[in-house]
Design an enzyme around this catalytic site. Structure first.
Site, PDB file in Angstrom:
ATOM      1  N   HIS A 153      28.094  55.381  25.297  1.00 42.66           N
ATOM      2  CA  HIS A 153      27.589  54.010  25.244  1.00 42.66           C
ATOM      3  C   HIS A 153      26.293  53.966  24.439  1.00 42.66           C
ATOM      4  O   HIS A 153      26.101  53.082  23.591  1.00 42.66           O
ATOM      5  CB  HIS A 153      27.356  53.487  26.664  1.00 42.66           C
ATOM      6  CG  HIS A 153      26.645  52.163  26.707  1.00 42.66           C
ATOM      7  ND1 HIS A 153      27.310  50.962  26.626  1.00 42.66           N
ATOM      8  CD2 HIS A 153      25.322  51.860  26.814  1.00 42.66           C
ATOM      9  CE1 HIS A 153      26.430  49.969  26.679  1.00 42.66           C
ATOM     10  NE2 HIS A 153      25.211  50.494  26.796  1.00 42.66           N
ATOM     11  N   GLU A 154      25.411  54.923  24.681  1.00 46.74           N
ATOM     12  CA  GLU A 154      24.158  54.984  23.925  1.00 46.74           C
ATOM     13  C   GLU A 154      24.417  55.320  22.461  1.00 46.74           C
ATOM     14  O   GLU A 154      23.721  54.818  21.564  1.00 46.74           O
ATOM     15  CB  GLU A 154      23.211  56.014  24.554  1.00 46.74           C
ATOM     16  CG  GLU A 154      22.817  55.708  25.995  1.00 46.74           C
ATOM     17  CD  GLU A 154      22.221  54.323  26.166  1.00 46.74           C
ATOM     18  OE1 GLU A 154      21.585  53.816  25.211  1.00 46.74           O
ATOM     19  OE2 GLU A 154      22.400  53.726  27.243  1.00 46.74           O
TER      20      GLU A 154
ATOM     21  N   HIS B 127      25.053  52.243  20.632  1.00 41.22           N
ATOM     22  CA  HIS B 127      23.847  51.529  20.180  1.00 41.22           C
ATOM     23  C   HIS B 127      23.340  52.093  18.853  1.00 41.22           C
ATOM     24  O   HIS B 127      22.875  51.348  17.983  1.00 41.22           O
ATOM     25  CB  HIS B 127      22.750  51.631  21.240  1.00 41.22           C
ATOM     26  CG  HIS B 127      22.973  50.750  22.429  1.00 41.22           C
ATOM     27  ND1 HIS B 127      23.204  49.395  22.311  1.00 41.22           N
ATOM     28  CD2 HIS B 127      22.981  51.017  23.761  1.00 41.22           C
ATOM     29  CE1 HIS B 127      23.354  48.870  23.512  1.00 41.22           C
ATOM     30  NE2 HIS B 127      23.237  49.837  24.405  1.00 41.22           N
TER      31      HIS B 127
ATOM     32  N   HIS C 191      23.000  50.045  15.307  1.00 40.62           N
ATOM     33  CA  HIS C 191      21.790  49.995  14.489  1.00 40.62           C
ATOM     34  C   HIS C 191      22.088  50.398  13.054  1.00 40.62           C
ATOM     35  O   HIS C 191      21.593  49.775  12.097  1.00 40.62           O
ATOM     36  CB  HIS C 191      20.729  50.918  15.091  1.00 40.62           C
ATOM     37  CG  HIS C 191      19.421  50.873  14.369  1.00 40.62           C
ATOM     38  ND1 HIS C 191      18.787  52.020  13.903  1.00 40.62           N
ATOM     39  CD2 HIS C 191      18.617  49.839  14.015  1.00 40.62           C
ATOM     40  CE1 HIS C 191      17.665  51.682  13.307  1.00 40.62           C
ATOM     41  NE2 HIS C 191      17.533  50.367  13.354  1.00 40.62           N
TER      42      HIS C 191
END
Length: 252
Positions: free
Chosen positions: A115-116, A119, A123
């Site tokens: 999940h991270e 991110h 980006h």
């Protein structure tokens, strides 16, 4: 002029006292929902933490592989203290994994780590809501420092010196600042849901069996509810502040 016109229109069509009462009454149910959501995250994570992915790879290693496959070798992975304190910092390109995630081979940990990673991919791809959320961070920090002092000062001036417009100015600034915080919370929702969607697609295609992927999805879905609860609470707080401002205007 615009602010005064909006306030007059609202006062003529809505009862500020009722708005405040409704928002106040809803805070308890939303608070209960927030607590349940927080408990659900921890219980769901614990439930599937011992379910191995059968790859034999740790969450950190899988995160590294996915980052590299997306050309994100510049993103550093580090281990940090705590439980579910995982995050990605776009300004430093550092993906931080908590102690309960970093070295684990469990489905829960792998889901959280990916999940991270989602991110980080957002980006890199300049995903709209992720970009907007990053741009709103300075406003959020500024708002958190000044919101309540400004609003309390405004409320004091408004009630102690009803003929003095300074109180109204302070309170409207507070409302606008809180509106920025509310916008940040709103933008966070699609950002988090999209990161989970990216993670689930990669894990299902490359790392997890259908059963394990479904369990990982449950962990991320439970985590998503905490962001929904946060937005709901912020919305109620905003309505309460707005109602207080409208009530103070009615006194004038």
């Amino acid at each position: 002029m615009v602010i005064a016109t909006f306030s007059e229109w609202w006062a003529a069509n809505f009862d500020a006292y009722s708005l405040y009462l409704i928002a106040a009454l809803l805070i308890l149910p939303v608070l209960i929902f927030s607590v349940i959501a927080s408990i659900k995250v921890n219980t769901t994570f614990s439930k599937y933490a011992q379910m191995n992915s059968q790859t034999g790879k740790t969450a950190a290693l899988i995160a590294r592989e996915i980052l590299d496959s997306h050309g994100l070798q510049n993103v550093t992975i580090r281990k940090i203290p705590g439980h579910l304190t995982d995050n990605y910092n776009p300004s430093t390109h550092v993906l931080s994994l908590s102690e309960s995630v970093f070295g684990s081979t469990g489905v829960s940990a792998i889901g959280v780590a990916c999940h991270e990673v989602g991110h980080a991919i957002q980006h890199d791809k300049k995903y709209l809501f992720s970009t907007l959320r990053i741009k709103l961070v300075p406003l959020l920090n500024f708002s958190n420092r000044l919101l309540w002092p400004l609003f309390i000062l405004g409320y004091f001036f408004g009630f102690m010196y009803s003929a003095n417009p300074i109180g109204q100015v302070f309170m409207w600034i507070g409302v606008i600042l809180f509106g920025g915080s509310l916008l940040f919370s709103l933008v966070t929702l699609p950002t988090e849901f999209d990161a989970s969607r990216r993670a689930q697609r990669i894990l299902k295609e490359q790392y997890l069996s259908p059963e394990a992927a479904a369990c990982s999805r449950k962990v991320l879905s439970a985590a998503a509810m905490t962001y929904v609860a946060s937005f709901m609470m912020a919305s109620l707080q905003f309505l309460r502040i707005l109602a207080l401002l409208l009530m103070s205007r009615r006194r004038d």
